[in-house]
Design a protein around this motif. Structure first.
Motif, PDB file in Angstrom:
ATOM      1  N   GLN A  10      44.414  40.937  47.520  1.00  0.00           N
ATOM      2  CA  GLN A  10      44.840  41.538  46.553  1.00  0.00           C
ATOM      3  C   GLN A  10      43.832  42.706  46.005  1.00  0.00           C
ATOM      4  N   ILE A  11      44.139  43.669  45.247  1.00  0.00           N
ATOM      5  CA  ILE A  11      43.394  44.759  44.904  1.00  0.00           C
ATOM      6  C   ILE A  11      43.626  45.299  43.519  1.00  0.00           C
ATOM      7  N   GLN A  12      42.478  45.235  42.816  1.00  0.00           N
ATOM      8  CA  GLN A  12      42.786  45.780  41.466  1.00  0.00           C
ATOM      9  C   GLN A  12      41.493  46.546  40.966  1.00  0.00           C
ATOM     10  N   ARG A  13      41.834  47.286  39.849  1.00  0.00           N
ATOM     11  CA  ARG A  13      40.649  48.020  39.377  1.00  0.00           C
ATOM     12  C   ARG A  13      40.550  47.401  37.898  1.00  0.00           C
ATOM     13  N   ARG A  14      39.319  47.021  37.519  1.00  0.00           N
ATOM     14  CA  ARG A  14      38.906  46.411  36.209  1.00  0.00           C
ATOM     15  C   ARG A  14      37.564  46.735  35.901  1.00  0.00           C
ATOM     16  N   ASP A  15      37.375  47.315  34.704  1.00  0.00           N
ATOM     17  CA  ASP A  15      36.223  47.812  33.968  1.00  0.00           C
ATOM     18  C   ASP A  15      35.619  48.981  34.789  1.00  0.00           C
ATOM     19  N   GLY A  16      36.607  49.905  35.569  1.00  0.00           N
ATOM     20  CA  GLY A  16      36.259  50.928  36.319  1.00  0.00           C
ATOM     21  C   GLY A  16      35.581  50.305  37.797  1.00  0.00           C
ATOM     22  N   ARG A  17      35.738  49.090  38.061  1.00  0.00           N
ATOM     23  CA  ARG A  17      35.184  48.577  39.505  1.00  0.00           C
ATOM     24  C   ARG A  17      36.356  48.168  40.162  1.00  0.00           C
ATOM     25  N   LEU A  18      36.471  48.717  41.470  1.00  0.00           N
ATOM     26  CA  LEU A  18      37.474  48.347  42.326  1.00  0.00           C
ATOM     27  C   LEU A  18      37.095  47.004  42.929  1.00  0.00           C
ATOM     28  N   LEU A  19      37.898  45.886  42.913  1.00  0.00           N
ATOM     29  CA  LEU A  19      37.807  44.558  43.176  1.00  0.00           C
ATOM     30  C   LEU A  19      38.832  44.202  44.295  1.00  0.00           C
ATOM     31  N   VAL A  20      38.398  43.396  45.148  1.00  0.00           N
ATOM     32  CA  VAL A  20      39.378  42.985  46.292  1.00  0.00           C
ATOM     33  C   VAL A  20      39.348  41.545  46.298  1.00  0.00           C
ATOM     34  N   GLY A  21      40.307  40.793  46.910  1.00  0.00           N
ATOM     35  CA  GLY A  21      40.030  39.243  46.965  1.00  0.00           C
ATOM     36  C   GLY A  21      41.305  38.734  47.222  1.00  0.00           C
ATOM     37  N   HIS A  22      41.493  37.360  46.284  1.00  0.00           N
ATOM     38  CA  HIS A  22      42.806  36.853  46.074  1.00  0.00           C
ATOM     39  C   HIS A  22      42.620  35.960  45.238  1.00  0.00           C
ATOM     40  N   SER A  23      43.420  35.514  44.479  1.00  0.00           N
ATOM     41  CA  SER A  23      43.820  34.149  43.549  1.00  0.00           C
ATOM     42  C   SER A  23      44.372  33.057  44.321  1.00  0.00           C
ATOM     43  N   GLY A  24      44.405  31.828  43.991  1.00  0.00           N
ATOM     44  CA  GLY A  24      45.245  30.852  44.661  1.00  0.00           C
ATOM     45  C   GLY A  24      45.350  29.552  43.603  1.00  0.00           C
ATOM     46  N   SER A  25      46.488  28.941  43.780  1.00  0.00           N
ATOM     47  CA  SER A  25      46.656  27.618  42.750  1.00  0.00           C
ATOM     48  C   SER A  25      47.520  26.935  43.554  1.00  0.00           C
ATOM     49  N   LEU A  26      47.498  25.535  43.348  1.00  0.00           N
ATOM     50  CA  LEU A  26      48.265  24.487  43.703  1.00  0.00           C
ATOM     51  C   LEU A  26      48.326  23.667  42.805  1.00  0.00           C
ATOM     52  N   PRO A  27      49.332  22.559  42.411  1.00  0.00           N
ATOM     53  CA  PRO A  27      49.086  21.584  41.488  1.00  0.00           C
ATOM     54  C   PRO A  27      47.840  20.885  41.670  1.00  0.00           C
ATOM     55  N   GLY A  28      47.143  21.168  40.541  1.00  0.00           N
ATOM     56  CA  GLY A  28      45.736  20.245  40.712  1.00  0.00           C
ATOM     57  C   GLY A  28      44.412  21.068  40.869  1.00  0.00           C
ATOM     58  N   PHE A  29      44.642  22.513  41.289  1.00  0.00           N
ATOM     59  CA  PHE A  29      43.865  23.286  41.518  1.00  0.00           C
ATOM     60  C   PHE A  29      43.813  24.690  41.220  1.00  0.00           C
ATOM     61  N   LEU A  30      42.817  25.557  40.940  1.00  0.00           N
ATOM     62  CA  LEU A  30      42.911  26.988  40.900  1.00  0.00           C
ATOM     63  C   LEU A  30      41.459  27.475  41.459  1.00  0.00           C
ATOM     64  N   ALA A  31      41.918  28.712  42.340  1.00  0.00           N
ATOM     65  CA  ALA A  31      40.951  29.352  43.119  1.00  0.00           C
ATOM     66  C   ALA A  31      40.763  30.749  42.860  1.00  0.00           C
ATOM     67  N   ASN A  32      39.721  31.223  43.137  1.00  0.00           N
ATOM     68  CA  ASN A  32      39.438  32.910  43.097  1.00  0.00           C
ATOM     69  C   ASN A  32      38.501  33.199  43.705  1.00  0.00           C
ATOM     70  N   LEU A  33      38.504  34.520  44.644  1.00  0.00           N
ATOM     71  CA  LEU A  33      37.587  35.125  45.350  1.00  0.00           C
ATOM     72  C   LEU A  33      37.577  36.597  45.077  1.00  0.00           C
ATOM     73  N   THR A  34      36.802  37.089  44.647  1.00  0.00           N
ATOM     74  CA  THR A  34      36.339  38.375  43.990  1.00  0.00           C
ATOM     75  C   THR A  34      35.293  39.115  44.795  1.00  0.00           C
ATOM     76  N   ILE A  35      35.637  40.206  45.140  1.00  0.00           N
ATOM     77  CA  ILE A  35      34.610  41.243  45.951  1.00  0.00           C
ATOM     78  C   ILE A  35      34.629  42.498  45.373  1.00  0.00           C
ATOM     79  N   SER A  36      33.304  43.112  44.818  1.00  0.00           N
ATOM     80  CA  SER A  36      33.093  44.426  44.807  1.00  0.00           C
ATOM     81  C   SER A  36      32.341  44.857  46.051  1.00  0.00           C
TER      82      SER A  36
END
Length: 461
Positions: free
Chosen positions: A282-308
């Motif tokens: 996943q790729i997004q621009r947030r607060d002027g910063r280009l961020l890449v990574g991915h989010s994840g979810s399954l019943p009981g869990f949430l996850a996120n990895l974000t890289i600038s």
């Protein structure tokens, strides 16, 4: 990779702890654990918990859901880099009989193959994968909801198909290939398809009462390549460093850069959010910063990895609840806190060791018609073409070894820059995708398309 709490300033560490404490408290997460990576090293780890018996650290496994897709994408890119397939190949060429064979491998990676978002009922994330033993059970009777290649539509079955492709071409299970080609080379010893102690339990938090309900921990079976994995902040910190830099034992820096490059058309809603998708990322621009990574979810869990990549900072955030804290926002904030409080110190400027006179001759001011641009020769051996003032087309060019150059980004990506000389060897102009760049505005001595008025520049009386 070592963990050094002293690597960040005390004020930065407190700001990071405050951010995850707010997320855990306001999001009502039984536990929340996070890590920050800078310059390829884990520099901070934090955890907040409210459930007795949970003392999470960087070795405790959480389910990471769709972060698994990045791992699957790396396996596919390895096949491409080995010459086994091309991203433009239709799936049918390598995995016949799926019913979605007209989609290309690249389209499956970028979620533009037109496949449905989910597999047929029942709710696959909360039921045994044994209910879908075959690929046809995952795809269903109507696997395509949209024309192939026309729009971005996130698809879990699409990554199941990619996992099946890996198995077909490697002659082994997705899990075995993953372990041998990614987990072992990168030292991700606490990442696995099945949970290994110590690991967190998955919980649902009641929306209107502060009580918990345990979630089932199902084996996803065929859907595993889309979301099966368990991992830790320690392992995911190492993985984040790999995704920023590459590792020739697994995937080159050039190939991971390709994964971080937009590959999917952006819909109107995503334009507002500044979001798009690459090859498994996943790729997004947030607060002027280009961020890449991915989010994840399954019943009981949430996850996120974000890289600038520009800041050389990454964050991993994991929680053991079905819903609650917005981990994408938390991850972005952790990156921002470090990047703003302790900005990256740039590498020292270094000159080129040597430069050919013919290359140096390209440096300086050029004109496309009346528009002034500048060409620079940089220390990494590239050419950079940019407007002298204001906005406009900017691009870098790499040498082809025959005197020509190929654009690597923007409008001129893939276009060839060709210096053209006169019969006496002096520079005449630059040809760039049929555009003529000259040393003077509309130079009459250069072959400017349409010619140049013989009377030249003039005033108006």
């Amino acid at each position: 990779m070592t963990t050094s709490q002293e690597a960040l300033l005390p004020g930065t560490r407190r700001a990071l702890l405050h951010r995850i404490a707010v997320a855990q408290a306001e999001g009502r997460a039984p536990s929340l654990v996070a890590a920050v990576v800078r310059d390829g090293q884990t520099v901070w780890h934090g955890a907040r918990t409210s459930v007795e018996g949970h003392g999470p650290d960087e070795t405790v496994q959480y389910r990471i859901g769709s972060l698994t897709k990045i791992f699957t994408a790396v396996l596919v890119l390895r096949l491409r880099d080995a010459g086994v397939l091309d991203l433009g190949d239709p799936l049918e060429r390598h995995l016949p009989g799926t019913g979605v064979g007209e989609a290309t491998i690249g389209e499956l990676l970028a979620h533009t193959a037109g496949l449905a978002a989910e597999s047929p009922a029942p709710w696959w994330e909360r039921t045994s994968g044994a209910l879908r033993p075959e690929l046809s059970d995952v795809l269903g009777d109507q696997p395509l909801l949209h024309p192939v290649g026309r729009r971005f539509h996130y698809s879990n079955p699409g990554y199941t198909v990619l996992g099946a492709l890996v198995e077909e071409l490697r002659g082994a299970s997705w899990e075995k290939v993953l372990r041998e080609e990614i987990l072992e080379p990168l030292g991700l010893h606490r990442t696995s398809a099945q949970p290994r102690a110590p690991h967190a339990g998955g919980w649902a938090v009641h929306p209107w009462a502060d009580v918990l309900l345990p979630e089932p921990l199902e084996d996803l079976g065929r859907m595993a390549p889309a979301g099966q994995l368990w991992s830790t902040t320690g392992d995911l910190a190492r993985f984040a460093s790999f995704l920023a830099r590459g590792d020739d034992r697994v995937l080159s820096a050039e190939s991971v850069r390709e994964m971080r490059t937009p590959a999917a058309p952006t819909e109107a809603a995503d334009v507002m959010d500044g979001a798009t998708y690459g090859l498994g990322m996943q790729i997004q621009r947030r607060d002027g910063r280009l961020l890449v990574g991915h989010s994840g979810s399954l019943p009981g869990f949430l996850a996120n990895l974000t890289i600038s990549v520009e800041d050389d900072v990454a964050a991993v955030v994991l929680a053991n609840c079905t819903s609650g804290p917005l981990l994408g926002a938390v991850g972005a904030d952790l990156v921002r806190i470090v990047a703003e409080a302790e900005p990256r110190i740039p590498e020292p400027w270094r000159p080129l060791r040597e430069v050919e006179p013919a290359v140096l001759e390209l440096a300086g001011q050029w004109y496309w018609g009346p528009h002034a641009v500048a060409m620079r020769v940089t220390s990494d051996g590239l050419l950079v073409l940019a407007p002298l003032t204001g906005g406009g087309r900017r691009a870098r060019f790499r040498a082809n070894g025959d005197g020509t150059w190929t654009g690597t980004e923007g409008y001129y990506a893939g276009e060839v820059l060709r210096p053209v000389r006169r019969s006496d060897g002096t520079m005449s102009h630059l040809d760039l995708g049929s555009f003529v760049f000259t040393r003077q505005p509309y130079d009459p001595e250069a072959p400017v398309p349409g010619g140049v008025d013989a009377e030249g520049w003039r005033g108006i009386g």
